[in-house]
Design an enzyme around this catalytic site. Structure first.
Site, PDB file in Angstrom:
ATOM      1  N   CYS A  81      16.256 -11.859  -6.570  1.00 46.99           N
ATOM      2  CA  CYS A  81      16.205 -10.744  -7.520  1.00 46.99           C
ATOM      3  C   CYS A  81      17.554 -10.045  -7.623  1.00 46.99           C
ATOM      4  O   CYS A  81      18.127  -9.638  -6.606  1.00 46.99           O
ATOM      5  CB  CYS A  81      15.135  -9.740  -7.079  1.00 46.99           C
ATOM      6  SG  CYS A  81      15.067  -8.272  -8.140  1.00 46.99           S
ATOM      7  N   CYS A  89      16.866  -1.463  -5.401  1.00 47.61           N
ATOM      8  CA  CYS A  89      15.424  -1.251  -5.540  1.00 47.61           C
ATOM      9  C   CYS A  89      14.730  -1.356  -4.183  1.00 47.61           C
ATOM     10  O   CYS A  89      15.017  -2.264  -3.403  1.00 47.61           O
ATOM     11  CB  CYS A  89      14.850  -2.284  -6.500  1.00 47.61           C
ATOM     12  SG  CYS A  89      13.048  -2.329  -6.555  1.00 47.61           S
ATOM     13  N   CYS A  92      10.798  -4.318  -2.742  1.00 47.21           N
ATOM     14  CA  CYS A  92      10.623  -5.510  -1.915  1.00 47.21           C
ATOM     15  C   CYS A  92      11.405  -5.343  -0.609  1.00 47.21           C
ATOM     16  O   CYS A  92      12.497  -4.773  -0.599  1.00 47.21           O
ATOM     17  CB  CYS A  92      11.124  -6.761  -2.639  1.00 47.21           C
ATOM     18  SG  CYS A  92      10.120  -7.219  -4.072  1.00 47.21           S
ATOM     19  N   TYR A 300     -15.667   4.220   1.481  1.00 48.01           N
ATOM     20  CA  TYR A 300     -14.440   4.233   0.667  1.00 48.01           C
ATOM     21  C   TYR A 300     -14.622   3.152  -0.407  1.00 48.01           C
ATOM     22  O   TYR A 300     -13.779   2.286  -0.590  1.00 48.01           O
ATOM     23  CB  TYR A 300     -13.198   3.950   1.519  1.00 48.01           C
ATOM     24  CG  TYR A 300     -13.162   4.686   2.847  1.00 48.01           C
ATOM     25  CD1 TYR A 300     -12.643   5.977   2.940  1.00 48.01           C
ATOM     26  CD2 TYR A 300     -13.647   4.093   4.001  1.00 48.01           C
ATOM     27  CE1 TYR A 300     -12.610   6.652   4.161  1.00 48.01           C
ATOM     28  CE2 TYR A 300     -13.620   4.760   5.226  1.00 48.01           C
ATOM     29  CZ  TYR A 300     -13.101   6.042   5.298  1.00 48.01           C
ATOM     30  OH  TYR A 300     -13.067   6.702   6.509  1.00 48.01           O
ATOM     31  N   CYS A 395      -5.158  -2.296   4.921  1.00 48.08           N
ATOM     32  CA  CYS A 395      -3.854  -2.586   4.324  1.00 48.08           C
ATOM     33  C   CYS A 395      -2.712  -2.149   5.241  1.00 48.08           C
ATOM     34  O   CYS A 395      -1.550  -2.313   4.890  1.00 48.08           O
ATOM     35  CB  CYS A 395      -3.717  -1.916   2.962  1.00 48.08           C
ATOM     36  SG  CYS A 395      -3.866  -0.114   3.027  1.00 48.08           S
TER      37      CYS A 395
END
Length: 442
Positions: A81, A89, A92, A300, A395
């Site tokens: 990228c 950025c 990532c 949730y 997560c």
């Protein structure tokens, strides 16, 4: 007397040997004085020049970027990228690592968190130590899966769309995000002038043609006339109340998973990778093995993904209770599950709503808490309900490990754990742990 302010070390450079990966998308190194560095854009075993981006003399640790690689890892590749790299950025974390190496790094983080926070080895967690790629994501080094179906663009002062830099409010303008799903890229967000907007979120539903743009204007700014390269509905976030209002088109998108269509309104939560929802439902149901007549909890529950899967499998004699704090998500869940009179959805925070239900016994539990985890109090309550099996969808491996420790204190052990790379190029990873009463045979 006031203490002298400590000297900032931002911009200082150190030549260091890079140690193991750490939770959060960086590796650990030490200066010659022994100060800990959390180094981004590095890989374990490398020798790099690390430039400090945050920290001061005497701090417990410093943050740094690897700005020069003196001795590269065999797992390093050229960053595909053009917007990734030190100071660029922040979306990532592992563009510089081969895809297989990224999954090994994530596995190392999971293993370290399980050991440090729960005292569990991979074997004790029923985990084979691997992180599985999503279907279609196993690509050669240098190729990037275009998976992100929801992208939150920030907007520069002159109206250009971009992404935030790491740990910064500064915006990196971009003309294309490589991990954005093709259906998001086709909207052409990066080509438009978004003057007056604070952010622009683009959503491309999985399993339908629905696309949506959610605009957050700066205070007092007028909405632009949105003309994109594909048909799209438009929503606006009220800068005063945070409420979401329809500008034109549908106020929801239709997502498809587990053979069902789910309405998701007002830019609400849905898994970002197009394979996530089906992957997680399969892992949860394979782990729980629901039976006809079971009583199940879905905590949730969002718009009812797992509640619907459970309702299908427990049959007419079963029952499912979902609890969700978001008002719009509850409305969507009730709509999505209206065909099941055996499903009830309650609105409220799990920790306060669960005790008020009066439920003292259940067969199965699914919980998919936010990144911070469920916490000791909620876990203690769940452990008291005597569920045959519990599926914990996580997560964040640190929150998962902490909560697994609390479940162990409550008499539950981990039967199996599976990990999925549903956020390629980033440090994030999704886990599904299946728990059962500790007294049960292996």
């Amino acid at each position: 007397m006031q203490a002298e302010p400590r000297k900032s070390l931002v911009g200082e450079e150190y030549e260091v040997e890079v140690g193991p990966v750490a939770h959060g998308g960086h590796c650990i190194a030490r200066t010659s004085e022994g100060q800990v560095l959390f180094v981004r854009h590095a890989l374990p075993g490398e020798r790099v020049v690390a430039r400090v981006t945050d920290g001061e003399e005497g701090a417990r640790f410093l943050r740094a970027d690897a700005v020069d690689v003196l001795d590269a890892s065999k797992d390093r590749i050229d960053v595909p990228c053009p917007f990734a790299g030190p100071g660029r950025c922040g979306g990532c974390d592992w563009q510089h690592a081969k895809p297989g190496a990224q999954r090994r790094l994530k596995a190392d983080v999971i293993a370290e968190q399980l050991q440090r926070l729960a005292g569990l080895t991979p074997e004790e967690a029923g985990w084979d130590g691997t992180v599985l790629p999503a279907e279609g994501d196993k690509l050669p080094a240098g190729q990037v899966p275009a998976w992100r179906t929801r992208v939150q663009y920030a907007v520069t002062a002159d109206g250009r769309a971009g992404l935030r830099r790491h740990r910064s409010h500064e915006v990196e303008p971009i003309d294309h995000c490589m991990i954005a799903a093709e259906e998001v890229s086709e909207l052409g967000i990066e080509k438009r002038d978004w003057t007056g907007m604070d952010s622009v979120e683009a959503i491309a539903a999985t399993g339908s043609q629905d696309r949506q743009v959610v605009l957050t204007p700066k205070p007092g700014a007028r909405l632009p006339l949105v003309e994109l390269d594909r048909p799209v509905s438009v929503l606006r976030v009220d800068e005063r109340t945070g409420g979401v209002h329809r500008v034109h088109g549908r106020p929801f998108v239709r997502e498809r998973a587990d053979g069902r269509t789910h309405r998701v309104g007002n830019g609400g939560f849905w898994q970002v990778h197009p394979k996530s929802a089906d992957t997680l439902v399969t892992a949860v149901m394979q782990g729980l093995l629901p039976r006809k007549g079971d009583m199940a909890l879905d905590l949730y529950c969002g718009v009812g993904l797992f509640a619907g899967a459970l309702a299908d499998r427990v049959g007419e004699g079963g029952a499912v209770l979902g609890i969700e704090s978001g008002k719009r998500a509850v409305e969507d869940a009730r709509h999505n599950l209206a065909e099941f009179d055996r499903v009830r959805i309650e609105q409220g925070k799990v920790e306060s709503m669960l005790p008020r239900t009066g439920i003292t016994e259940v067969d199965l539990i699914v919980l998919d808490p936010p990144r911070a985890g469920a916490g000791r109090k909620t876990v203690e309550h769940l452990a008291s309900l005597g569920a045959r099996r519990i599926a914990y969808v996580a997560c964040d491996p640190a929150a998962l490990a902490r909560d697994l420790g609390y479940f162990r204190d409550g008499g539950y052990r981990v039967r199996t754990l599976r990990a999925f790379d549903l956020f390629p190029m980033t440090s994030h990873v999704e886990c599904v742990a299946i728990l059962e009463p500790a007294g049960k045979g292996a």
